[in-house]
Design an enzyme around this catalytic site. Structure first.
Site, PDB file in Angstrom:
ATOM      1  N   GLY A  18      -5.339  51.070   7.244  1.00 51.65           N
ATOM      2  CA  GLY A  18      -5.169  52.504   7.489  1.00 51.65           C
ATOM      3  C   GLY A  18      -5.437  52.832   8.947  1.00 51.65           C
ATOM      4  O   GLY A  18      -6.363  52.279   9.556  1.00 51.65           O
ATOM      5  N   GLY A  23      -9.295  55.817  10.506  1.00 49.10           N
ATOM      6  CA  GLY A  23      -9.019  54.460  10.976  1.00 49.10           C
ATOM      7  C   GLY A  23      -8.931  54.379  12.487  1.00 49.10           C
ATOM      8  O   GLY A  23      -9.480  53.467  13.114  1.00 49.10           O
ATOM      9  N   GLY A 194      -7.195  72.708  10.814  1.00 53.70           N
ATOM     10  CA  GLY A 194      -7.190  71.276  10.505  1.00 53.70           C
ATOM     11  C   GLY A 194      -8.290  70.838   9.561  1.00 53.70           C
ATOM     12  O   GLY A 194      -8.475  69.640   9.342  1.00 53.70           O
ATOM     13  N   LYS A 212     -17.526  62.894  -5.226  1.00 58.67           N
ATOM     14  CA  LYS A 212     -18.785  62.660  -4.497  1.00 58.67           C
ATOM     15  C   LYS A 212     -19.979  62.832  -5.446  1.00 58.67           C
ATOM     16  O   LYS A 212     -20.951  62.062  -5.382  1.00 58.67           O
ATOM     17  CB  LYS A 212     -18.881  63.617  -3.308  1.00 58.67           C
ATOM     18  CG  LYS A 212     -17.830  63.308  -2.231  1.00 58.67           C
ATOM     19  CD  LYS A 212     -17.711  64.428  -1.209  1.00 58.67           C
ATOM     20  CE  LYS A 212     -16.656  64.122  -0.160  1.00 58.67           C
ATOM     21  NZ  LYS A 212     -16.340  65.275   0.693  1.00 58.67           N
TER      22      LYS A 212
END
Ligand code: HSE
Length: 433
Positions: A18, A23, A194, A212
Site C-alpha cells: 500500500g 504507506g 480531508g 476499534k
C-alpha cells in the site's frame, strides 16, 4: 569487525503493501529517521518493495523504483522479513497477511477492520509461525493504547475502556456544537478538509469505531470480541436540535466506544452519547481522540492525541516496525493477544445505561401521567422531565435512571403507539462521570 558492529549491519528486509496516505508516510519516515532506527534496532531496515494496485498512479513517487503490482511475489521473497500492510479493506489484505504469516514473516498492520473481523485466524497463524503480529496503528493512530493494554496492564484487571476513537465524527459533532450548523453541512466541511473519506459511511455510521472497540475489548478483557459483537449506531441521525437541547442541559454529544466488564460478562458498544460539559471527554475537540482505561489496581488512565492522519498513523506503524525488527535481529517474539479468559459477551438487551428520550406530545391533561406510566410499568425510574411549548404540541424530554436496553426499547415501542405521542424524535444514551 566486532559482534556489535556486525549486528549493526544486519539487514531487515521490509515489504510495504500500500502506498496511500499512510504507506507513503511510513516510507518517508523510514528514510528520514534511518540512522536513528538503525541504532534502535541494531540493524538496518531495507525496503525490498512496495506493492500498489496501479504503477502509473505512483510514477512520480520517490519510491517508484521499488513498486510492484504483484504483492504476493513480494511477500514470498526470501529477503523479506517483515510485511507492513496499509492497504485497507478486508478480503484482499487478509489473504496477503495470512500468506506473510504462514511464510514466517512478521506483520505490522494498520487495518482495524481486518483485525476486528479475523483476529483469531491471524493470531493462530502468527503463533504457528512464531512471528510477530502488531497493530498499534489500527486503533487511534498515534495514541499508544494497544501497547499499554498488551504489556503495561498485563498484570492488572481492566474493567472498562471508554472513549472517542473516530476523528471524523468527533470533528462533525464538535463543529455542530460550536457553530449550531446541521449534520449535513458539517459532514461536507469534514470532507472538504480531508477528514472524512469520499465515502464516509464507515466513519459516520460507527463501523470504524466498532472495529476499534472490538480490538480494545479483546485486549482489555482477554476475550475474543469481534466487530459483530459490538452494538453500533452512528451519528447520521443527530440533528442541530439534539445538539441545542444538549447544550441547554449543560451537555454535549460525542460518539463513544464503551467496553465494559460486568462480573463475568463483557460488552462493547458504539453510539452517540450525551455527556456533561465538564466531563473530560467533552473537551476533546476537532478530530482528536481520547480513551479512558479503568483498571482495578491502576485506577483510571487517559490517553489523548491524534487519532487519524498519515503521519500520526505512520508513527504507530514505525513503533511496531522497530519492535518486530529488533526481534528479528536479537531473537524473541512479542506475546500474542491472549484470549484465555473467554468471558461471555453480554446480550445488548442486558446492557444498562441511562436514556434521554425526546418526543412531541399532545399538550393535554393527563398525557404526562400516561407517558410516565409507560416507564414505571417497565420498571424504569425517571430522573428528570422537561416540557417546552412546541406549536400546538409540547416537546417532552425525559431522562431516565439506569435501565436495561431491552426494557427501554419496549417502552419506546409503546410510546410510538400512543395517540398522544406525535413523534419520538430521538433516544440518546447518557454517560456521566
Ligand atoms: N477514519 C478514521 C477517523 C481514521 O476518522 O478516525 C482511521 O481509523
Amino acid at each position: 569487525m566486532s559482534d556489535k558492529s556486525q549486528q549493526d549491519h544486519r539487514s531487515v528486509g521490509v515489504a510495504v503493501l500500500g502506498h496511500g496516505t499512510v504507506g507513503s508516510e511510513v516510507l518517508r519516515l523510514i528514510g528520514e529517521y534511518s540512522e536513528d532506527l538503525t541504532h534502535r534496532i541494531g540493524g538496518t531496515l531495507d525496503i525490498k518493495g512496495v506493492a500498489v494496485s496501479d504503477l502509473e498512479k505512483h510514477k512520480d513517487s520517490p519510491a517508484a523504483h521499488l513498486m510492484t503490482t504483484d504483492a504476493m511475489s513480494l511477500i514470498e521473497r526470501d529477503d523479506v522479513d517483515i510485511v507492513v500492510e496499509v492497504i485497507g479493506g478486508i478480503d484482499y489484505p487478509r489473504q496477503l497477511v495470512l500468506a506473510a504469516l504462514n511464510a514466517g514473516k512478521s506483520v505490522i498492520t494498520a487495518n482495524k477492520a481486518l483485525v476486528a473481523a479475523h483476529s483469531a485466524e491471524l493470531d493462530d497463524a502468527a503463533d504457528r509461525a512464531g512471528v510477530d503480529l502488531y497493530y498499534e496503528a489500527a486503533v487511534a493512530a498515534a495514541i499508544p493504547v494497544i501497547g499499554p493494554l498488551r504489556r503495561s496492564l498485563a498484570g492488572d484487571r481492566v474493567v472498562a475502556v471508554k472513549g472517542i476513537v473516530n476523528g471524523t465524527t468527533n470533528f462533525i459533532l464538535d463543529a455542530m456544537d460550536s457553530t449550531g450548523a446541521s449534520y449535513d453541512d458539517m459532514l461536507a466541511e469534514a470532507t472538504r478538509l480531508g477528514y472524512a473519506e469520499a465515502d464516509p459511511t464507515a466513519d459516520v455510521e460507527g463501523h470504524d469505531a466498532a472495529s476499534k472497540a472490538a480490538i480494545l475489548a479483546s485486549l482489555a478483557f482477554h476475550t475474543r470480541v469481534t466487530a459483530d459483537d459490538v452494538y453500533c449506531e452512528g451519528i447520521s441521525k443527530i440533528t442541530a436540535d439534539d445538539i441545542n437541547a444538549a447544550k441547554k442541559a449543560g451537555q454535549t454529544i460525542k460518539l463513544l466506544a464503551i467496553c465494559e466488564r460486568n462480573g463475568d460478562k463483557v460488552s462493547a458498544r458504539v453510539h452517540p452519547t450525551l455527556i456533561p460539559r465538564e466531563h473530560p471527554l467533552a473537551s476533546v475537540s476537532q478530530s482528536f481522540n481520547a480513551i479512558f482505561v479503568e483498571a482495578e489496581a491502576a485506577g483510571r488512565l487517559m490517553f489523548y492525541g491524534n487519532g487519524a492522519g498519515g503521519a500520526p498513523t505512520a508513527s504507530a506503524v514505525l513503533g511496531d516496525l522497530v519492535g518486530a525488527a529488533r526481534n528479528k535481529v536479537h531473537g524473541g517474539r512479542a506475546p500474542g493477544a491472549s484470549t484465555y479468559a473467554n468471558l461471555e459477551i453480554a446480550d445488548f438487551g442486558e446492557v444498562e445505561t441511562r436514556y434521554h428520550v425526546d418526543m412531541d406530545v399532545d399538550d393535554q391533561l393527563g398525557v404526562l401521567a400516561r407517558i410516565a406510566d409507560q416507564f414505571s410499568g417497565a420498571g424504569i425510574s425517571l430522573r428528570t422531565v422537561r416540557q417546552e411549548e412546541k406549536g400546538d404540541n409540547a416537546r417532552l424530554i425525559v431522562v431516565t435512571h439506569h435501565a436495561p436496553e431491552r426494557d427501554l426499547a419496549g417502552v419506546v415501542e409503546k410510546l410510538k403507539a400512543m395517540d398522544e405521542v406525535k413523534s419520538v424524535n430521538s433516544v440518546i444514551r447518557l454517560e456521566s462521570e
